[in-house]
Design a protein around this motif. Structure first.
Motif, PDB file in Angstrom:
ATOM      1  N   VAL A 138      21.526  39.846  -3.288  1.00  0.00           N
ATOM      2  CA  VAL A 138      20.437  40.817  -3.161  1.00  0.00           C
ATOM      3  C   VAL A 138      19.359  40.572  -4.215  1.00  0.00           C
ATOM      4  O   VAL A 138      18.176  40.828  -3.966  1.00  0.00           O
ATOM      5  N   MET A 139      19.750  40.018  -5.364  1.00  0.00           N
ATOM      6  CA  MET A 139      18.727  39.715  -6.373  1.00  0.00           C
ATOM      7  C   MET A 139      17.851  38.563  -5.921  1.00  0.00           C
ATOM      8  O   MET A 139      16.651  38.541  -6.181  1.00  0.00           O
ATOM      9  N   ALA A 140      18.463  37.610  -5.211  1.00  0.00           N
ATOM     10  CA  ALA A 140      17.669  36.505  -4.667  1.00  0.00           C
ATOM     11  C   ALA A 140      16.769  37.015  -3.541  1.00  0.00           C
ATOM     12  O   ALA A 140      15.597  36.658  -3.453  1.00  0.00           O
ATOM     13  N   LEU A 141      17.322  37.900  -2.710  1.00  0.00           N
ATOM     14  CA  LEU A 141      16.587  38.445  -1.571  1.00  0.00           C
ATOM     15  C   LEU A 141      15.341  39.211  -2.025  1.00  0.00           C
ATOM     16  O   LEU A 141      14.308  39.193  -1.366  1.00  0.00           O
ATOM     17  N   THR A 142      15.453  39.883  -3.166  1.00  0.00           N
ATOM     18  CA  THR A 142      14.318  40.660  -3.661  1.00  0.00           C
ATOM     19  C   THR A 142      13.539  39.896  -4.735  1.00  0.00           C
ATOM     20  O   THR A 142      12.659  40.471  -5.381  1.00  0.00           O
ATOM     21  N   ARG A 160      10.451  47.424 -11.630  1.00  0.00           N
ATOM     22  CA  ARG A 160      11.515  48.427 -11.713  1.00  0.00           C
ATOM     23  C   ARG A 160      11.836  48.942 -10.314  1.00  0.00           C
ATOM     24  O   ARG A 160      13.000  49.088  -9.943  1.00  0.00           O
ATOM     25  N   GLN A 161      10.782  49.178  -9.533  1.00  0.00           N
ATOM     26  CA  GLN A 161      10.993  49.668  -8.172  1.00  0.00           C
ATOM     27  C   GLN A 161      11.762  48.632  -7.349  1.00  0.00           C
ATOM     28  O   GLN A 161      12.671  48.973  -6.606  1.00  0.00           O
ATOM     29  N   THR A 162      11.395  47.356  -7.535  1.00  0.00           N
ATOM     30  CA  THR A 162      12.104  46.296  -6.812  1.00  0.00           C
ATOM     31  C   THR A 162      13.567  46.241  -7.242  1.00  0.00           C
ATOM     32  O   THR A 162      14.462  46.076  -6.408  1.00  0.00           O
ATOM     33  N   ALA A 163      13.811  46.423  -8.536  1.00  0.00           N
ATOM     34  CA  ALA A 163      15.190  46.397  -9.032  1.00  0.00           C
ATOM     35  C   ALA A 163      15.986  47.559  -8.436  1.00  0.00           C
ATOM     36  O   ALA A 163      17.158  47.408  -8.082  1.00  0.00           O
ATOM     37  N   ALA A 168      19.992  49.488  -4.369  1.00  0.00           N
ATOM     38  CA  ALA A 168      20.332  50.138  -3.107  1.00  0.00           C
ATOM     39  C   ALA A 168      20.877  49.117  -2.103  1.00  0.00           C
ATOM     40  O   ALA A 168      21.813  49.407  -1.361  1.00  0.00           O
ATOM     41  N   LEU A 169      20.289  47.909  -2.117  1.00  0.00           N
ATOM     42  CA  LEU A 169      20.764  46.860  -1.208  1.00  0.00           C
ATOM     43  C   LEU A 169      22.190  46.453  -1.529  1.00  0.00           C
ATOM     44  O   LEU A 169      22.995  46.206  -0.640  1.00  0.00           O
ATOM     45  N   ALA A 170      22.484  46.402  -2.839  1.00  0.00           N
ATOM     46  CA  ALA A 170      23.817  45.976  -3.262  1.00  0.00           C
ATOM     47  C   ALA A 170      24.875  46.946  -2.756  1.00  0.00           C
ATOM     48  O   ALA A 170      26.041  46.594  -2.630  1.00  0.00           O
ATOM     49  N   GLN A 171      24.457  48.165  -2.456  1.00  0.00           N
ATOM     50  CA  GLN A 171      25.394  49.167  -1.946  1.00  0.00           C
ATOM     51  C   GLN A 171      25.864  48.774  -0.537  1.00  0.00           C
ATOM     52  O   GLN A 171      26.840  49.319  -0.048  1.00  0.00           O
ATOM     53  N   ASP A 172      25.132  47.820   0.083  1.00  0.00           N
ATOM     54  CA  ASP A 172      25.566  47.226   1.336  1.00  0.00           C
ATOM     55  C   ASP A 172      25.750  48.268   2.434  1.00  0.00           C
ATOM     56  O   ASP A 172      26.734  48.256   3.166  1.00  0.00           O
ATOM     57  N   SER A 173      24.772  49.158   2.516  1.00  0.00           N
ATOM     58  CA  SER A 173      24.858  50.213   3.520  1.00  0.00           C
ATOM     59  C   SER A 173      23.858  49.907   4.627  1.00  0.00           C
ATOM     60  O   SER A 173      22.806  49.342   4.363  1.00  0.00           O
ATOM     61  N   ASP A 199      10.682  43.371   5.610  1.00  0.00           N
ATOM     62  CA  ASP A 199      11.444  42.132   5.671  1.00  0.00           C
ATOM     63  C   ASP A 199      12.939  42.390   5.646  1.00  0.00           C
ATOM     64  O   ASP A 199      13.701  41.810   6.413  1.00  0.00           O
ATOM     65  N   LEU A 200      13.348  43.285   4.726  1.00  0.00           N
ATOM     66  CA  LEU A 200      14.768  43.586   4.564  1.00  0.00           C
ATOM     67  C   LEU A 200      15.323  44.235   5.819  1.00  0.00           C
ATOM     68  O   LEU A 200      16.451  43.968   6.227  1.00  0.00           O
ATOM     69  N   ALA A 201      14.523  45.120   6.415  1.00  0.00           N
ATOM     70  CA  ALA A 201      14.977  45.781   7.632  1.00  0.00           C
ATOM     71  C   ALA A 201      15.324  44.730   8.679  1.00  0.00           C
ATOM     72  O   ALA A 201      16.360  44.799   9.331  1.00  0.00           O
ATOM     73  N   ARG A 202      14.444  43.734   8.812  1.00  0.00           N
ATOM     74  CA  ARG A 202      14.667  42.674   9.791  1.00  0.00           C
ATOM     75  C   ARG A 202      15.850  41.792   9.392  1.00  0.00           C
ATOM     76  O   ARG A 202      16.787  41.620  10.147  1.00  0.00           O
ATOM     77  N   LYS A 203      15.764  41.233   8.165  1.00  0.00           N
ATOM     78  CA  LYS A 203      16.730  40.208   7.754  1.00  0.00           C
ATOM     79  C   LYS A 203      18.130  40.783   7.602  1.00  0.00           C
ATOM     80  O   LYS A 203      19.106  40.168   7.971  1.00  0.00           O
TER      81      LYS A 203
END
Lengths: 345, 351
Positions: A138-142, A160-163, A168-173, A199-203
């Motif tokens: 997720v760190m690479a993705l963002t 900070r917002q990206t982090a 939230a992505l790492a929560q894998d929900s 992008d995240l929604a799609r990928k």
């Protein structure tokens, strides 16, 4: 998409509810904020929830997060109603990014992202190789891998917002809910963050719901808009359809403002300018913009604009004048107004 | 050996620091046992630990009856108080929170005050011999538990953690006012007994007491250890923690129970020990440069023992017949240390 098993889910929406009643219950008193709220939130889509302050957007978010369960009705998260899930199961389905300021301190970006794995780790919070891999992913993705060892307090607002989004992505929900993620961000970062989410929604095949007041960015990036206002239940649709049907006007209750269908901007309702303006369309548009801001000016009878070089020719009843910039003309007109007032005295 | 165990959840820097802290604890423990009104040379001390006997029989008494149990009390109190403070600071997201913010020490104080001073103030005679150390422990425990039950009721009623903090402080003030009243009406001798109790005393725990204290500290540490992950989630605040599947109400009870048992038992046996609980978690954060509780728990416990051992060694006044009250030392030496550390770094940013 071709998988038939996905079909009903895609038609129904991953998060869905019908006829919710939202509000707060404190003791014996219930305070209803909104009722008749129905929605479907789909995976692979970025949805923006918009509406004036105080209509219950946050309450709706909290209902989806199950922090303030709805007074009536159920929010379905995938195949189960939110109230039937345990805290941990809910955390595996919904991840959030909130507006509240996070206490920063010594936390490194990687530590922050790693916190997202909490619902997946054992009681001690030990990160398994799977967790580590997910964090790296997720760190690479963002694109924040290079910030891994920086402390959160050393980041810019956008980073900070990206982090926080990475956490939230790492929560894998499958569901992500963000409360005004673009507030306090500069112009380009607003777009960066929203395009990242799109992008995240799609990928990552996520259902993403973003509360925002930023119409410009929402029109540019959202797949769906949910519009909320004080009188009616939620109105949903694609931004373009809502624009054409005029449903978007709910964002600006009252008669004073409206959403301009041509530019997608919120502008003040004004009577047409009592003045004939001719010239290239772009220039006319900006001149009108300046004149609308100064409704007290008495306008010339006609204005002709030419470009290369830019010039303004204003025809008054007796004479006409040339200006080299819009501000020069506005300044002249304001001066006229002052001297005019002086004579009236 | 230690390195391989810790490597899995600490980085090299943190492991090194922890090893240094533990080594210093060991050295300071020996120094603590050696120094005092009667000096026991390190060589004989080491010999005694290995199994040889002391050249003087009086040393054996000092060692077995006084210094060894006291140093073990320091160990337990150092761990218990600093871990209570860490839990409180993380839970309330407040750098000024400490083990006594929920009014535990005031409750214990009230219990002791009622025992020692109510005799003359109200004409009650609760126990025949109020100066007895066991009755002091009983009074302090009853008082601490009373406040704990009240805090539990309050926690059941109010859901907001800031409100809980304020209720705790108010309980503290209310019990203090009762203590003041009792003190005003009590006889000078009883007043002195109470005052001395309130200065803290690590040397009053015999082997029996030590068994109970150790049991209570272990009991209080279990819920805290189980909640390490929840405390990490609390670093982002309550709403984020809940969104990550943390049961906030459960964590609240864990915090109240753990800190209640730890500080209640330690206060019962040693009196209210100032400063350690608030300051040590900050020191641990600064020294280990982390917020992660899986590192901070052992780090805070180690630093807590180290600091309290140092304070106790100073309070023994090497070479002199008397010893100072422990609270005078913890505050006099600890406060400047903390001020220095705060001035050196951007403290509030790193909390």
């Amino acid at each position: 998409m071709k998988n038939p098993e996905n079909k009903p889910e895609n038609n129904e929406g991953f998060v869905r509810a019908s006829d919710l009643e939202l509000g707060y219950r404190s003791g014996t008193e219930t305070q209803r904020v909104a009722s008749g709220v129905s929605f479907s939130l789909f995976r692979k889509e970025l949805t923006c929830l918009m509406g004036p302050n105080g209509v219950g957007k946050s309450t709706l978010l909290k209902a989806i997060m199950h922090q303030h369960p709805p007074l009536k009705g159920e929010v379905w998260l995938g195949n189960a109603p939110a109230s039937h899930l345990s805290e941990k199961e809910r955390a595996k389905r919904v991840a959030v990014v909130l507006t509240e300021k996070i206490p920063t301190g010594l936390l490194t970006v990687r530590d922050l992202v790693a916190l997202g794995r909490i619902p997946h780790t054992g009681w001690w919070g030990q990160l398994s190789p799977v967790d580590q891999a997910k964090i790296n992913e997720v760190m690479a993705l963002t694109s924040i891998s290079h910030l891994a060892h920086k402390t959160v307090s050393a980041l810019s607002d956008g980073q900070r917002q990206t982090a926080l989004i990475a956490r939230a992505l790492a929560q894998d929900s499958p569901i992500m809910v963000l409360d005004e993620p673009t507030a306090h961000l500069d112009l380009s970062n607003r777009f960066e963050i929203m395009y990242l989410l799109r992008d995240l929604a799609r990928k990552a095949s996520k259902a993403i719901l973003v509360v925002t007041h930023d119409l410009e960015v929402a029109l540019e990036t959202a797949d769906k808009l949910w519009l909320m206002d004080a009188r009616q239940p939620l109105l949903t649709g694609s931004p373009e359809d809502l624009m054409i049907s005029g449903g978007i006007q709910r964002l600006v209750p009252g008669q004073k403002w409206r959403v301009d269908a041509a530019s997608g901007k919120i502008i003040r309702n004004t009577t047409p300018l009592p003045c004939q303006i001719e010239g290239p369309e772009l220039l006319v548009g900006w001149l009108k913009n300046a004149l609308r801001k100064n409704p007290e000016l008495s306008l010339p009878d006609a204005i002709y604009l030419t470009e290369n070089p830019f010039a303004i020719r204003a025809t008054f009843s007796q004479n006409h004048r040339h200006f080299n910039s819009i501000s020069e003309m506005i300044g002249y007109l304001q001066n006229q107004l002052k001297t005019g007032k002086f004579f009236l005295k | 050996m230690i390195f391989t165990i810790f490597k899995s959840w600490m980085n090299k820097f943190q492991t090194q620091r922890l090893v240094i802290v533990l080594l210093l604890c060991g050295i300071l423990w020996l120094v603590n046992l050696s120094l005092g009104s009667v000096h026991i040379p390190l060589k004989s001390l080491l010999g005694r630990i290995v199994g040889n006997s002391f050249p003087h029989s009086s040393w054996e008494i000092i060692w077995m009856e006084y210094r060894l149990p006291k140093s073990l009390t320091v160990l337990l109190a150092g761990i218990g108080l600093s871990l209570s403070g860490l839990q409180m600071q993380t839970f309330f997201r407040n750098p000024l929170a400490g083990p006594y913010v929920l009014g535990i020490s005031s409750g214990a104080g009230l219990g002791v005050a009622l025992l020692t001073m109510a005799g003359t103030a109200f004409g009650w005679q609760i126990l025949d011999n109020p100066g007895n150390s066991w009755s002091l422990v009983a009074g302090a425990s009853a008082g601490a538990m009373g406040v704990l039950v009240l805090m539990g009721l309050a926690a059941w009623k109010v859901k907001d953690s800031m409100t809980l903090l304020i209720v705790g402080l108010m309980f503290g003030s209310a019990t203090s006012s009762v203590i003041t009243l009792l003190a005003y009406f009590s006889a000078a001798e009883e007043l002195k007994l109470f005052t001395i109790w309130s200065m803290g005393n690590l040397g009053n725990t015999g082997w029996n007491d030590l068994g109970y204290l150790a049991g209570a500290v272990v009991l209080g540490l279990i819920p805290a250890l189980v909640a390490i992950k929840s405390y990490n989630a609390m670093l982002l605040g309550e709403t984020y923690a809940v969104s990550m599947g943390i049961n906030f109400q459960k964590l609240r009870w864990t915090m109240i129970l753990s800190t209640g048992i730890l500080t209640g038992s330690i206060t019962a046996f040693c009196g209210p020990i100032a400063f350690i609980g608030i300051a040590v978690p900050h020191l641990a954060r600064l020294l280990f440069r982390t917020q992660s509780h899986s590192v901070l728990f052992p780090a805070t416990a180690g630093v807590g023992v180290l600091i309290l051992l140092a304070c106790d060694t100073i309070s023994q006044l090497p070479g002199m017949a008397t010893s100072l009250p422990i609270n005078a030392v913890t505050t006099a030496f600890g406060a400047p240390l903390i001020i220095w550390m705060i001035m050196k770094r951007s403290f509030s940013e790193e909390f």
